[in-house]
Design a protein around this motif. Structure first.
Motif, short mmCIF file in Angstrom:
data_model
loop_
_atom_site.label_atom_id
_atom_site.label_comp_id
_atom_site.label_asym_id
_atom_site.label_seq_id
_atom_site.Cartn_x
_atom_site.Cartn_y
_atom_site.Cartn_z
N ALA A 1 -50.00 -80.62 55.38
CA ALA A 1 -50.09 -79.20 55.71
C ALA A 1 -50.82 -78.48 54.58
O ALA A 1 -50.42 -78.55 53.43
CB ALA A 1 -48.72 -78.60 55.90
N LEU A 2 -51.92 -77.83 54.92
CA LEU A 2 -52.67 -77.09 53.91
C LEU A 2 -52.37 -75.61 54.10
O LEU A 2 -52.66 -75.03 55.15
CB LEU A 2 -54.17 -77.38 54.09
CG LEU A 2 -55.10 -76.84 53.01
CD1 LEU A 2 -54.70 -77.36 51.64
CD2 LEU A 2 -56.54 -77.23 53.31
N LEU A 3 -51.75 -75.02 53.09
CA LEU A 3 -51.28 -73.64 53.21
C LEU A 3 -52.03 -72.75 52.22
O LEU A 3 -52.66 -73.23 51.30
CB LEU A 3 -49.78 -73.59 52.90
CG LEU A 3 -48.94 -74.62 53.64
CD1 LEU A 3 -47.54 -74.69 53.03
CD2 LEU A 3 -48.86 -74.27 55.11
N GLY A 4 -51.89 -71.46 52.44
CA GLY A 4 -52.51 -70.53 51.49
C GLY A 4 -52.92 -69.26 52.18
O GLY A 4 -53.00 -69.21 53.40
N PRO A 5 -53.17 -68.22 51.39
CA PRO A 5 -53.50 -66.92 51.99
C PRO A 5 -54.89 -66.92 52.63
O PRO A 5 -55.68 -67.83 52.41
CB PRO A 5 -53.46 -65.96 50.80
CG PRO A 5 -53.70 -66.83 49.61
CD PRO A 5 -53.13 -68.17 49.93
N ALA B 1 -47.51 -81.27 51.57
CA ALA B 1 -48.12 -79.95 51.74
C ALA B 1 -48.89 -79.60 50.48
O ALA B 1 -48.56 -80.05 49.39
CB ALA B 1 -47.05 -78.91 52.00
N GLY B 2 -49.96 -78.85 50.67
CA GLY B 2 -50.76 -78.41 49.53
C GLY B 2 -50.99 -76.91 49.66
O GLY B 2 -51.05 -76.38 50.77
N ILE B 3 -51.10 -76.24 48.52
CA ILE B 3 -51.40 -74.81 48.56
C ILE B 3 -52.82 -74.61 48.07
O ILE B 3 -53.23 -75.17 47.05
CB ILE B 3 -50.42 -74.00 47.68
CG1 ILE B 3 -49.03 -74.09 48.28
CG2 ILE B 3 -50.86 -72.54 47.61
CD1 ILE B 3 -48.02 -73.24 47.57
N MET B 4 -53.56 -73.82 48.81
CA MET B 4 -54.94 -73.56 48.45
C MET B 4 -55.07 -72.12 48.01
O MET B 4 -54.53 -71.21 48.65
CB MET B 4 -55.81 -73.81 49.67
CG MET B 4 -57.23 -74.05 49.31
SD MET B 4 -58.14 -74.81 50.63
CE MET B 4 -59.70 -74.89 49.77
N GLN C 1 -58.17 -69.52 46.29
CA GLN C 1 -59.49 -69.30 45.72
C GLN C 1 -60.38 -70.53 45.67
O GLN C 1 -60.97 -70.85 44.65
CB GLN C 1 -59.36 -68.75 44.31
CG GLN C 1 -58.43 -67.57 44.30
CD GLN C 1 -58.82 -66.57 43.25
OE1 GLN C 1 -59.69 -66.83 42.45
NE2 GLN C 1 -58.21 -65.43 43.28
N GLY C 2 -60.44 -71.24 46.79
CA GLY C 2 -61.40 -72.33 46.88
C GLY C 2 -60.99 -73.61 46.19
O GLY C 2 -61.83 -74.48 45.98
N ARG C 3 -59.70 -73.72 45.82
CA ARG C 3 -59.23 -74.97 45.22
C ARG C 3 -57.83 -75.29 45.75
O ARG C 3 -57.09 -74.37 46.09
CB ARG C 3 -59.13 -74.85 43.69
CG ARG C 3 -60.45 -74.90 43.00
CD ARG C 3 -60.26 -75.04 41.50
NE ARG C 3 -61.56 -74.91 40.85
CZ ARG C 3 -62.11 -73.75 40.54
NH1 ARG C 3 -61.47 -72.63 40.79
NH2 ARG C 3 -63.29 -73.71 39.95
N VAL C 4 -57.49 -76.58 45.78
CA VAL C 4 -56.10 -76.94 46.09
C VAL C 4 -55.35 -76.92 44.76
O VAL C 4 -55.66 -77.69 43.86
CB VAL C 4 -56.02 -78.33 46.74
CG1 VAL C 4 -54.57 -78.72 46.97
CG2 VAL C 4 -56.78 -78.34 48.05
N VAL C 5 -54.40 -76.00 44.64
CA VAL C 5 -53.80 -75.80 43.32
C VAL C 5 -52.48 -76.52 43.15
O VAL C 5 -52.01 -76.70 42.04
CB VAL C 5 -53.59 -74.29 43.05
CG1 VAL C 5 -54.92 -73.59 42.92
CG2 VAL C 5 -52.76 -73.64 44.14
N GLN C 6 -51.85 -76.91 44.28
CA GLN C 6 -50.54 -77.54 44.14
C GLN C 6 -50.32 -78.43 45.35
O GLN C 6 -50.61 -78.05 46.47
CB GLN C 6 -49.48 -76.43 44.10
CG GLN C 6 -48.18 -76.88 43.50
CD GLN C 6 -47.17 -75.73 43.47
OE1 GLN C 6 -47.51 -74.58 43.74
NE2 GLN C 6 -45.93 -76.05 43.15
N VAL C 7 -49.78 -79.63 45.10
CA VAL C 7 -49.46 -80.53 46.20
C VAL C 7 -48.05 -81.05 45.98
O VAL C 7 -47.67 -81.34 44.85
CB VAL C 7 -50.45 -81.73 46.26
CG1 VAL C 7 -50.04 -82.70 47.36
CG2 VAL C 7 -51.86 -81.25 46.48
N GLY C 8 -47.27 -81.11 47.04
CA GLY C 8 -45.91 -81.60 46.86
C GLY C 8 -45.24 -81.83 48.19
O GLY C 8 -45.88 -81.76 49.24
#
Lengths: 246, 241, 690
Positions: B41-45, B211-214, B216-223
């Motif tokens: 799951a790729l999440l983020g604003p 899941a990963g949080i995106m 500003q154009g980067r994946v910043v956290q995965v867990g």
């Protein structure tokens, strides 16, 4: 009476009801938030307010006058400015020229004949675009280009400013500075209506928040009430999220 | 249950991927990997670059740097139709259907994946009996939920190697969203790797393995989904959620 | 009553031809998004090739069916596919101006080619079964007419079957709905549009072959079939085939009823003189009317597009440049003979008309196909007011052209992009038919046009007039460049970049467009007046729409957003004139040349001047040792090589890998080649944040 009012605005695209009887008020010298999940109809509501989207029903009232029948440029001349979620910068002009062009357009319709170039220089500094002032805008990052749109909208000296996700593309630090800038602008008398996904930013600067979901207004109130509102929780995080939070 | 993938090339791997619209770069080096049979799951604003990442993987947007690998093969520059024929199934944001074609014609378009029409129709109607009733109806006149089911039928019937889902829930009632994610879970159980994008996360985290949080154009956290749940409440609702 | 029945039947025959042509236009436009201006020219070429195979006394004289199969089944589809592959496919996402120029270039090129291969002469082109026919409802109907109607019915049925009952047809409609999604389904949009261009070309050919016996085998007349097709297709907004059929029927009936019934409205049963030309103008008038009653499109938002950075010269640079041009002209006027002076002068005069496109198309992004017509208006004013070379003539030319330009623009302003371009085309063709041939305009064949006489200097000699043209060019170029640097220029660029944003800033888009149309028309009028003076006399056919096409093409060739580009375009035209005069076989080079130029622009939409300047900068960078980024690796199919026995994601054994590579025809992936964009340092250009 609010400076900007929307009364029972409804829009449908084909069979899809994008907005359904939405009421909204924007008070002077305040920042009003408009939040809601993707596809809730926030940008459609903005387009309705500034005259880019005709309604099937409802009115838009600016400073007591019904402006529903006016075209976009006529509403702008009555003091309505906006930025766009999908950038609408003048890509082939520089940052300074973008702002200056807006000031020049304003000079053509207003009685204020102050020098557009000077206005542009001042605004470019005010929103912090000085270092990139002479860059062509289509080379800038999204966050920076949003600031160009903000400066450009300010150059028409609006009374009500609609900001569509102004902070997306800004980092945390820039976002802080941006919040300060917005508050400063309202102290000068501006009324702001803002669509924003950065909830901490919204909670910090807004005095009143409207929440849209499926084209309907599901909640209105000050930030604390909104944050505690069960319906808002569900709309944002889905049912499971609300259960977890409870 | 993420299978043991030790030594295996991930089904999908992005390393240092950069991409731009015109001159404006929106992906500044995206790294992510989806293992075999995983649901990522790729999440983020909004505006973080999630949909752009998906466009890059499906071949709709050329990359300007880095590389995209599918099962260890570099596929930079492959065109969308080739990737689709090769087993990358993309359900784009909005409604992934052709609104002026009938339901049956929409299903016919899925035969470009190489599967026979009879098989596709059979499976689609078996899973969604309502589609059989409406097979002669013009797809654009169906309800949002029915349209999304028609879109999902492609994932169900074409047996893809990798499924890319973009904001399935957009503009749909919660009940229908739940039903759609039930289908996602079912597809995942068949062992198909899935990359799913959602802005609002609770529903998707229930079916995700990773899941990963995106931002500003980067994946910043995965867990794991649990870790992300905590992180997200903070990110979205300022700690109030 | 008999007359009504006869006219109705004949109207349906015409309608059949229009529908056949229009359906091809709709197919290609909806599936590829590119409007094919060369559609009629394709039909024209096909008619000539058919004549060559079937009727040419020196040709093979094939049987009708064989010739039809060769043209409609082989040559035309092949042509369509080649055009799609070579020209159209690169145009996805290009600006409207570029896409227009490419097919307009094709149109001009085909006209030139046809003129070269088939110089005007009487050619026999009977319809099917000659003059034989049958009686029906007291009307004699030729077999060819009945066949035409049957063919149209056949086309309707065939299209219906194809689009609804075959996978390829469904894929075509799917591409129309959502091109990207079709690709995501695995249906290659490029193959779909290749197929639709093949069919469109075949339908154009069929239209041309059916039309040729009706209006005779004539190049321009057949090419203008495209206007009839536009009118019919526009009723369906270029999308709907059933509405296109309706449009074709309306148009077919109108073209038959009008010449018989309209004159009866007048007292002496004939059209007044000023309405001569109405008969041939019915399709254009219908096109214009349909365009005007179309609902206005919503305001377009910004579109990100790549364009070359164009440096705008400052005032001093432009004055120096202008001075250099005039100095060069002074020198040349002493060196060149009168004939060459006239040819190069023609290039300069046309260059001024091309400059009129710089603010309009280059800055504001609006496309006009009637600039040459406006030049004709300028020449007309010069002839009436400045017969003796009075400067008032030039003023009148500027004023009249500006007024006409504004009037043309007024109804067209609610239109955007392609529709606007089509409406300017309609106006230009209308002027060809109804304005220039008027008794009061250029009717008498030729009328004299004065050369400027300022009292203290007289420009009547060829060499002096040549220098005058250079001065005029320099002045207009300086004007156009200062517009770009000033407030109006910024506003025009802003309007082109985002009309929606401009409106929310309070800009009245209508007035701004009106301003730029008037400015552009004024420049074209001035250019036309000077062009007329160079020619000394002008006639009703000197400013035809078709003749104006090279102007648009060459202006875009030089670089539509630059003032020097117009000069390059103009001089290129002179060069073509000189070559075609010297080499008689290349009579129509002035069409073929710009046509070729137009079609190559698909790959290089910014024009020569910006491209050359960018190349020079690139060369300098390379000399300094900066590497060009290597091309991205070619597409590879990957996953479908994995058989059912290989679990997805599991590591492949070396022999499996090798087998896979062999199957896919690729070698081992070279890691070093992957960093396609790394050398470019994409991030380094990002500006510091505010």
């Amino acid at each position: 009476m609010p400076l900007l009012g929307v009364e029972t605005a409804s829009v449908s695209f084909g069979g899809l009801q994008a907005l359904q009887d939405v009421d909204l008020g924007v008070e002077p010298r305040c920042i009003t938030g408009l939040i809601g999940p993707n596809g809730a109809g926030k940008t459609t509501l903005f387009n309705v307010i500034c005259g880019l989207q005709p309604t099937t029903r409802g009115r838009v009232v600016l400073d007591g006058d019904d402006v529903t029948k006016l075209k976009a440029h006529q509403r702008a001349r009555r003091g309505l400015g906006r930025t766009f979620q999908r950038l609408e910068v003048f890509g082939s002009l520089t940052v300074r020229e973008n702002v200056r062009t807006a000031a020049e357009i304003r000079r053509r319709w207003s009685h204020d004949k102050s020098n557009p170039a000077a206005i542009a220089d001042e605004l470019v500094e005010q929103v912090g675009l000085g270092p990139v002032a002479d860059e062509q805008v289509d080379t800038l990052s999204t966050g920076t280009a949003r600031l160009v749109e903000l400066a450009r909208a300010l150059a028409t000296r609006p009374r009500v400013l609609l900001l569509d996700e102004p902070s997306s593309g800004l980092d945390e630090h820039e976002s802080e500075a941006f919040a300060d800038l917005l508050l400063e602008l309202t102290r000068d008398g501006l009324a702001i209506l803002m669509v924003e996904h950065d909830v901490p930013l919204v909670m910090r600067v807004c005095s009143n928040i409207h929440v849209l979901d499926f084209g309907k207004l599901i909640a209105v109130g000050p930030p604390d009430d909104i944050q505690a509102n069960q319906a808002v929780q569900e709309a944002y995080l889905g049912k499971a999220g609300a259960d977890d939070a409870a | 249950m993420p299978p043991d993938g030790a030594g295996a090339a991930p089904v999908l791997e992005l390393s240092g991927v950069r991409a731009a619209y015109g001159r404006i770069e929106v992906l500044h080096g995206v790294d992510l990997a989806v293992g075999a049979g995983q649901v990522f799951a790729l999440l983020g604003p909004n505006g973080a670059g999630k949909s752009t990442t998906l466009k890059v993987i499906s071949g709709q947007l050329p990359i300007t740097g880095g590389q995209v690998c599918l099962t260890g093969r570099v596929v930079n520059g492959a065109v969308p139709e080739r990737l689709a024929q090769a087993g990358v199934c993309t359900i784009p944001e909005g409604r992934g259907i052709f609104p002026s074609l009938t339901v049956r014609e929409n299903l016919q378009m899925m035969t470009f994946s190489g599967r026979p029409r009879s098989m596709i129709e059979e499976q689609a109607y078996a899973r969604f009996p309502r589609l059989r009733e409406r097979r002669r109806q013009v797809a654009g006149t169906m309800s949002g939920g029915e349209q999304q089911m028609l879109a999902m039928a492609r994932a169900l019937t074409t047996d893809p190697a990798l499924l890319l889902l973009d904001e399935l829930s957009m503009g749909l009632a919660p009940l229908i969203v739940d039903e759609l994610y039930e289908i996602v879970g079912q597809i995942a159980r068949e062992g198909i790797s899935i990359l799913v994008i959602e802005q609002f996360a609770a529903t998707v985290l229930a079916v995700a393995d990773v899941a990963g949080i995106m931002l500003q154009g980067r994946v910043v956290q995965v867990g794991t989904p649990d870790e992300m749940q905590t992180a997200l409440s903070g990110a979205y609702l300022g700690g109030g959620g | 009553m008999d007359e009504f029945i006869r006219l109705t039947i004949f109207g349906l025959v015409s309608a059949s031809i229009y529908f056949v042509a229009a359906s091809g236009l709709v197919l290609t436009y909806t599936t590829s998004g590119i409007f094919n201006f060369a559609h009629g020219a394709t039909g024209m070429m096909a008619a000539f090739v058919y004549w060559e195979l079937r009727f040419n006394p020196d040709g093979p004289q094939l049987p009708t069916l064989v010739a039809l199969v060769v043209v409609l089944g082989v040559l035309a589809p092949l042509f369509g596919m080649v055009v799609e592959r070579v020209l159209i496919r690169n145009l996805q996402g290009a600006s409207l101006a570029t896409t227009l120029v490419v097919t307009v270039g094709l149109l001009a090129g085909l006209i030139g080619l046809a003129q070269t291969i088939w110089p005007p002469e009487q050619r026999r082109f009977p319809g099917f079964f000659g003059d034989s026919g049958f009686e029906f409802l007291n009307t004699f109907i030729r077999w060819s007419q009945a066949i035409t109607i049957l063919i149209a019915i056949g086309v309707v049925i065939a299209l219906r079957l194809l689009l609804y009952n075959t996978r390829a047809g469904v894929a075509m409609r799917a591409v129309v709905d959502n091109r990207d999604l079709a690709a995501l389904n695995g249906a290659p949009p490029s193959r779909v549009s290749s197929m639709s261009w093949a069919m469109g070309s075949s339908l154009a050919a069929l239209g041309g072959i059916l039309l040729a016996p009706v209006i005779s085998l004539e190049i321009i007349a057949l090419t203008l079939l495209v206007v009839n097709a536009y009118s019919a297709a526009m009723v369906g907004r270029l999308k709907s085939l059933p509405l296109t059929l309706l449009g074709a029927v309306i148009l077919g009936l109108l073209t038959q009823y009008e010449p018989s019934y309209l004159p009866r409205v007048f007292s002496d049963d004939r059209l007044p003189d000023w309405l001569t030309g109405l008969n041939v103008s019915v399709p254009v008038i219908m096109l214009f009317v349909v365009l005007l009653i179309l609902p206005a499109a919503p305001l377009r938002g910004a579109r990100l597009r790549k364009s070359a950075r164009i440096r705008v010269p400052g005032l001093r640079t432009s004055i120096v440049g202008g001075g250099l041009l005039v100095a060069a002209a002074l020198v040349a006027s002493g060196l060149l003979g009168d004939q060459d002076l006239r040819r190069v002068g023609e290039g300069l005069a046309l260059g001024i008309i091309m400059l009129s496109l710089v603010p309009l198309t280059g800055y504001a992004g609006q496309v006009s196909l009637c600039q040459f017509m406006l030049a004709g208006v300028g020449a007309f004013a010069m002839a009436k007011v400045g017969e003796t070379g009075s400067p008032l003539g030039l003023l009148a030319a500027v004023a009249l052209a500006a007024a006409v330009g504004a009037i043309i623009a007024l109804p067209a302003l609610r239109l955007q992009g392609l529709y606007l371009a089509l409406s300017t085309l309609a106006v230009a063709v209308l002027a060809d038919n109804m304005f220039f041939p008027q008794r009061e305009v250029f009717f008498s064949g030729t009328i004299p046009i004065g050369r400027l006489d300022l009292g203290f200097v007289d420009f009547s000699s060829d060499s002096a007039y040549f220098v005058l043209l250079a001065i005029a060019y320099a002045l207009v170029a300086i004007l156009v460049l200062s517009v770009r640097r000033g407030e109006l220029g910024r506003r025009l660029l802003a309007m082109r970049d985002s009309p929606a944003a401009c409106a929310t800033l309070g800009l009245d888009l209508t007035r701004t467009k009106l301003t730029v149309f008037a400015l552009s028309a004024a420049i074209a009028g001035l250019g036309g007046a000077l062009y007329g003076g160079l020619k000394v006399t002008v006639g009703p056919t000197d400013f035809q729409m078709v003749l104006g096409l090279p102007i648009l093409l060459l202006a875009v060739l030089g670089g539509i957003a630059t003032a020097s580009g117009a000069l390059v375009g103009g001089l290129f035209f002179s060069l073509l004139l000189i070559i075609s005069d010297e080499v008689s076989a290349l009579d129509w080079l002035v069409f073929i040349g710009p046509g070729l130029v137009g079609v190559t622009l698909g790959r290089n939409p910014d024009g020569l001047v910006p491209t050359v300047s960018a190349r020079l900068h690139g060369l300098r960078d390379r000399l300094r040792g900066r590497a060009e980024p290597s091309a991205a690796p070619s597409p590879r199919r990957i996953l479908d090589g994995l058989g059912p026995d290989v679990p997805v994601g599991a590591p492949l054994a070396p022999e499996q890998l090798r087998a896979l590579d062999d199957a896919l025809g690729i070698g081992a992936v070279d890691g070093g080649r992957q960093g396609a964009g790394e050398a470019k340092e994409v991030g380094s250009g990002a500006a510091p944040r505010g």
